[in-house]
Design a protein around this motif. Structure first.
Motif, mmCIF file in Angstrom:
data_model
loop_
_atom_site.group_PDB
_atom_site.id
_atom_site.type_symbol
_atom_site.label_atom_id
_atom_site.label_comp_id
_atom_site.label_asym_id
_atom_site.label_seq_id
_atom_site.Cartn_x
_atom_site.Cartn_y
_atom_site.Cartn_z
ATOM 1 N N SER A 42 0.804 -1.195 -0.057
ATOM 2 C CA SER A 42 0.054 0.166 -0.043
ATOM 3 C C SER A 42 0.864 1.292 0.061
ATOM 4 O O SER A 42 0.145 2.354 -0.193
ATOM 5 C CB SER A 42 -0.793 0.192 1.307
ATOM 6 O OG SER A 42 -1.643 -1.302 1.269
ATOM 7 N N SER A 43 2.089 1.124 0.392
ATOM 8 C CA SER A 43 3.015 2.268 0.492
ATOM 9 C C SER A 43 2.691 3.347 -0.610
ATOM 10 O O SER A 43 2.758 3.107 -1.996
ATOM 11 C CB SER A 43 4.378 2.208 0.744
ATOM 12 O OG SER A 43 5.300 3.156 0.699
ATOM 13 N N VAL A 44 2.921 4.605 -0.366
ATOM 14 C CA VAL A 44 2.608 5.840 -1.546
ATOM 15 C C VAL A 44 3.890 6.852 -1.162
ATOM 16 O O VAL A 44 3.866 7.768 -1.888
ATOM 17 C CB VAL A 44 1.535 6.466 -1.482
ATOM 18 C CG1 VAL A 44 0.266 5.522 -1.883
ATOM 19 C CG2 VAL A 44 1.184 6.856 -0.156
ATOM 20 N N ASP A 45 4.793 6.345 -0.276
ATOM 21 C CA ASP A 45 5.889 7.360 -0.197
ATOM 22 C C ASP A 45 6.930 7.201 -1.484
ATOM 23 O O ASP A 45 7.251 6.167 -1.797
ATOM 24 C CB ASP A 45 6.744 6.658 1.189
ATOM 25 C CG ASP A 45 7.854 7.730 1.529
ATOM 26 O OD1 ASP A 45 8.427 8.335 0.651
ATOM 27 O OD2 ASP A 45 8.407 7.642 2.753
ATOM 28 N N HIS A 46 7.209 8.215 -1.703
ATOM 29 C CA HIS A 46 7.789 8.382 -3.155
ATOM 30 C C HIS A 46 9.168 7.808 -2.943
ATOM 31 O O HIS A 46 9.840 7.128 -3.753
ATOM 32 C CB HIS A 46 8.070 9.693 -3.574
ATOM 33 C CG HIS A 46 8.942 10.579 -2.639
ATOM 34 N ND1 HIS A 46 10.477 10.844 -3.075
ATOM 35 C CD2 HIS A 46 8.874 11.280 -1.639
ATOM 36 C CE1 HIS A 46 11.009 11.771 -2.157
ATOM 37 N NE2 HIS A 46 10.183 11.875 -1.159
ATOM 38 N N LYS A 47 9.844 7.595 -1.802
ATOM 39 C CA LYS A 47 11.420 7.096 -1.496
ATOM 40 C C LYS A 47 11.215 5.716 -1.625
ATOM 41 O O LYS A 47 11.975 4.976 -2.008
ATOM 42 C CB LYS A 47 11.682 7.776 -0.157
ATOM 43 C CG LYS A 47 11.852 9.139 -0.188
ATOM 44 C CD LYS A 47 12.381 9.561 1.207
ATOM 45 C CE LYS A 47 11.559 9.530 2.290
ATOM 46 N NZ LYS A 47 10.226 10.219 2.168
ATOM 47 N N VAL A 48 10.020 5.036 -1.150
ATOM 48 C CA VAL A 48 9.883 3.563 -1.093
ATOM 49 C C VAL A 48 9.577 3.040 -2.335
ATOM 50 O O VAL A 48 10.229 2.123 -2.957
ATOM 51 C CB VAL A 48 8.557 3.172 -0.106
ATOM 52 C CG1 VAL A 48 8.399 1.962 -0.418
ATOM 53 C CG2 VAL A 48 8.850 3.612 1.194
ATOM 54 N N ILE A 49 8.877 3.929 -3.018
ATOM 55 C CA ILE A 49 8.472 3.503 -4.457
ATOM 56 C C ILE A 49 9.577 3.632 -5.502
ATOM 57 O O ILE A 49 9.990 2.686 -6.373
ATOM 58 C CB ILE A 49 7.413 4.505 -5.249
ATOM 59 C CG1 ILE A 49 6.057 4.278 -4.279
ATOM 60 C CG2 ILE A 49 7.123 4.051 -6.555
ATOM 61 C CD1 ILE A 49 5.088 5.424 -4.802
ATOM 62 N N ALA A 50 10.493 4.742 -5.252
ATOM 63 C CA ALA A 50 11.733 4.803 -6.071
ATOM 64 C C ALA A 50 12.731 3.728 -5.853
ATOM 65 O O ALA A 50 13.301 3.297 -6.620
ATOM 66 C CB ALA A 50 12.508 6.380 -5.671
ATOM 67 N N ARG A 51 13.031 3.292 -4.387
ATOM 68 C CA ARG A 51 13.742 2.295 -4.228
ATOM 69 C C ARG A 51 13.321 0.899 -4.705
ATOM 70 O O ARG A 51 14.498 0.353 -5.248
ATOM 71 C CB ARG A 51 13.884 2.257 -2.723
ATOM 72 C CG ARG A 51 14.679 3.248 -2.022
ATOM 73 C CD ARG A 51 15.311 2.640 -0.693
ATOM 74 N NE ARG A 51 13.895 2.676 0.424
ATOM 75 C CZ ARG A 51 13.357 3.420 1.214
ATOM 76 N NH1 ARG A 51 14.095 4.725 1.152
ATOM 77 N NH2 ARG A 51 12.259 3.231 1.999
ATOM 78 N N ARG A 52 12.163 0.521 -4.935
ATOM 79 C CA ARG A 52 11.701 -0.493 -5.382
ATOM 80 C C ARG A 52 11.967 -0.376 -7.088
ATOM 81 O O ARG A 52 12.460 -1.313 -7.411
ATOM 82 C CB ARG A 52 10.067 -0.593 -5.388
ATOM 83 C CG ARG A 52 9.779 -1.030 -3.887
ATOM 84 C CD ARG A 52 8.327 -0.866 -3.622
ATOM 85 N NE ARG A 52 7.930 -1.270 -2.542
ATOM 86 C CZ ARG A 52 6.706 -1.056 -1.795
ATOM 87 N NH1 ARG A 52 5.843 -0.783 -2.610
ATOM 88 N NH2 ARG A 52 6.498 -1.266 -0.717
ATOM 89 N N TYR A 53 11.843 0.631 -7.697
ATOM 90 C CA TYR A 53 12.198 0.813 -9.054
ATOM 91 C C TYR A 53 13.738 0.660 -9.207
ATOM 92 O O TYR A 53 14.092 -0.017 -10.324
ATOM 93 C CB TYR A 53 11.921 2.201 -9.452
ATOM 94 C CG TYR A 53 10.606 2.525 -10.146
ATOM 95 C CD1 TYR A 53 10.255 1.997 -11.515
ATOM 96 C CD2 TYR A 53 9.545 3.051 -9.672
ATOM 97 C CE1 TYR A 53 9.364 2.310 -12.210
ATOM 98 C CE2 TYR A 53 8.547 3.463 -10.321
ATOM 99 C CZ TYR A 53 8.205 3.002 -11.817
ATOM 100 O OH TYR A 53 7.160 3.202 -12.251
#
Length: 641
Positions: A42-53
């Motif tokens: 569910s995370s919408v933190d841009h840093k979390v999403i970017a790390r996954r990318y």
């Protein structure tokens, strides 16, 4: 600490009502990501999403690199039988598709996704749920194409998929269908990130960050995002038309039924050449961030660099036909594209001049690993640019078209112009992501192995290309005399691959036990270094007020801040486009699992349609349910996107 209060006073608890420690504690609670599987999805933190990318793109880089090594081992000598022609076709297609669509573009956008909100002084990306959706789309599309490859169903038509060879007559089976649907589907993720980035840069900048104070890396990402918005639909149209020809029975690209095969090339390369700059422009922004830090002075020619970025973005749409000089187009049209292909060298040259002027006129340089990769970029990219000017000439292009000379050119441009700056940026911003420094000693070994291995692998390709060796062949006869130089090329490619093995080792060791970095280990001047490393989930306890393009250098003491945002709700500051004056408070979306379900349902529909048209019908139901769940009012304004 001074402040600029934001009127009118909103409901709820304001940051002005709390001391520093209480403020950080309340913001951490408000902006936290829930634990467990549901929280992960569910995370919408841009840093979390970017790390996954970033992690996913690194995995795809390894897969694309292994496919390249396999091809080079096969070509290391004449008439080798290690890989047959069918598998070789799949390998070079998967290599190109992976490097262009699953590594180069996503990783550049991922760096921007992580850094842009920090650099412009906001607490999260605009449309955070859309950004989360984009990652799940990217992941599922990439996994699908590689699973297809391991099931012997991988694309085998080149990353460009030219018709009629990719059409129903010459490419039976599902391999070309996998390419077409994967392209259409995964490019949605790039468009989603681009839209979120544009809105973030234009409307969520810190007070005082006027257009002439935006960091150059942010300018580069902004221009790249606009190029994506205008270029990506073209290749999505081409892939959609191709799948219609193959599965529905249209004849858009079939000349026998009134279609035109060249339309595909025009649509593809109208995207394909801007894509080179979609990859290259963020890299120039990385160089513009690294150079001032290690020269210890503001960048020379800020305005010239900004205008050059914009000029490159615009001119990139006027070059696509230089990929098609051998298709028999009118000579007058070819002359125009020759001129425009040479013209784009001017803004690129201006950028290099400004970087060199910054390095030359500053104090003693701090010769750290990030700057070494910038120096490698200067050498390799300029060499690739020179061969690009050569290929813009129609007579020479006709002679070396589809030879290894072209392979050498675009690897010099893409690896030298994008990957070397990206590697330098990794060493530069790794402390920001992890709070730890990468090993300088391993970094220097990495640079020299990469620089020597790259040039040993790709410079001789110019020579063998001039000798007439065609690209996309899985073997060649002994009599042509290409064996010795190909063995040398393969040795260089293995050395280049070894440098990345060392890089991955450095990443893993440094993330686990690297030296603690502190907030600003490089003494850089931009806002991402104003917060702890790694940053807290809310980025900034109070939004900074900017009065300089290098605010941390201009404000060596405490930085002025803007106060008046709520701490009991996810709230970001909206500012005016030109002067970044505080304008509105806006709710930022809370975590939601519906973007994940939306990506799964859209992906299942796209990819299932390859095998049965009923997937479109039945897939509409889960898509509708997931979108209703996404946008259904939750009862509180901060719960809504």
């Amino acid at each position: 600490m001074s402040s600029a209060d934001l009127a009118p006073k909103p409901e709820g608890i304001l940051d002005t009502e709390l001391d520093a420690e209480s403020l950080r504690r309340r913001l951490a609670e408000t902006w936290k990501t829930r634990s467990g599987l549901v929280g992960f999805l569910s995370s919408v933190d841009h840093k979390v999403i970017a790390r996954r990318y970033l992690i996913t793109a690194l995995i795809f880089l390894c897969l694309g690199g292994l496919s390249a090594v396999a091809m080079r081992v096969q070509l290391s000598g004449p008439e080798r039988g290690l890989i047959g022609p069918d598998l070789y076709n799949q390998l070079f297609t998967m290599h190109g598709v992976t490097m262009m669509f699953l590594f180069a573009v996503p990783i550049m956008q991922a760096v921007g996704l992580y850094l842009v909100p920090l650099m412009v002084g906001t607490r999260n990306i605009a449309f955070p749920r859309l950004s989360a959706f984009s990652y799940w789309v990217y992941l599922s599309g990439g996994v699908f194409v590689w699973v297809s490859f391991f099931l012997n169903m991988g694309p085998d038509i080149g990353w460009f998929a030219y018709v009629p060879l990719s059409g129903p007559e010459f490419a039976p089976g599902k391999r070309a269908d996998v390419w077409a649907q994967m392209i259409t589907y995964t490019e949605v993720s790039s468009l989603a990130v681009a839209v979120a980035t544009i809105v973030t840069v234009l409307k969520q900048r810190a007070p005082g960050m006027s257009l002439d104070r935006i960091p150059l890396f942010v300018w580069a990402i902004l221009v790249t995002s606009f190029v994506i918005v205008f270029a990506m639909p073209s290749v999505m149209i081409a892939s959609s038309f191709l799948i219609l020809d193959r599965l529905v029975g249209t004849h858009i690209f079939n000349p026998a039924e009134g279609g035109d095969a060249l339309i595909f090339q025009h649509l593809f390369w109208f995207f394909g050449h801007p894509e080179v700059y979609i990859i290259f422009l963020p890299a120039t922004g990385m160089v513009s961030a690294i150079v001032p830090t290690f020269a210890r002075r503001p960048i020379f020619g800020y305005l010239a660099l900004v205008l050059s970025l914009i000029a490159v973005g615009i001119l990139s749409f006027g070059l696509w036909v230089h990929h098609m000089f051998a298709t028999g187009l009118p000579k007058l049209g070819a002359s125009f594209f020759t001129a425009s292909s040479m013209l784009i060298a001017i803004p690129n040259g201006i950028q290099i001049f400004c970087w060199l002027a910054t390095l030359w006129s500053g104090g003693p340089l701090r010769l750290k690993t990030p700057l070494l990769f910038v120096f490698g970029f200067f050498f390799i990219f300029v060499a690739g640019g020179l061969t690009g000017v050569m290929l813009a000439s129609v007579p020479l292009d006709l002679q070396v078209h589809d030879t290894y000379f072209v392979v050498a050119h675009f690897h010099y441009v893409l690896i030298g112009g994008a990957v070397f700056p990206l590697l330098g940026a990794t060493y530069y911003w790794f402390p920001k992501l992890t709070g730890r420094m990468m090993s300088e000693r391993l970094g220097r070994w990495h640079f020299w192995l990469a620089f020597i291995g790259f040039n040993a692998a790709f410079f001789p390709m110019h020579i063998v290309g001039l000798w007439g060796m065609p690209r996309r062949v899985y073997t060649y006869p002994v009599e042509l005399g290409w064996g010795g130089i190909n063995l040398f090329i393969t040795a260089g490619a293995l050395l280049f691959f070894l440098s990345f093995v060392l890089f991955v080792i450095n990443l893993a060791r440094s993330a686990r036990s690297g030296e603690a970095a502190g907030e600003n280990p490089w003494d850089a001047g931009t806002l991402e270094w104003a917060v702890s490393s790694p940053p807290p989930n809310y980025n900034f306890a109070r939004i900074p007020v900017v009065a300089h393009s290098e605010p941390l250098w201009a404000e060596r003491g405490s930085m002025p801040v803007a106060a008046g945002l709520r701490v009991d709700a996810r709230e970001v500051l909206i500012s005016t486009v030109a002067e970044a004056k505080p304008d509105l408070r806006e709710k930022s979306a809370r975590p939601s699992i519906w973007p994940f379900f939306s990506a799964l349902s859209v992906g299942g529909t796209f990819l299932g349609s390859i095998f049965t048209p009923w997937a479109v019908v039945w897939g509409a139901l889960p898509i509708a349910v997931s979108l209703i769940g996404w946008f259904w009012p939750k009862g509180a304004p901060e719960d809504e996107e």
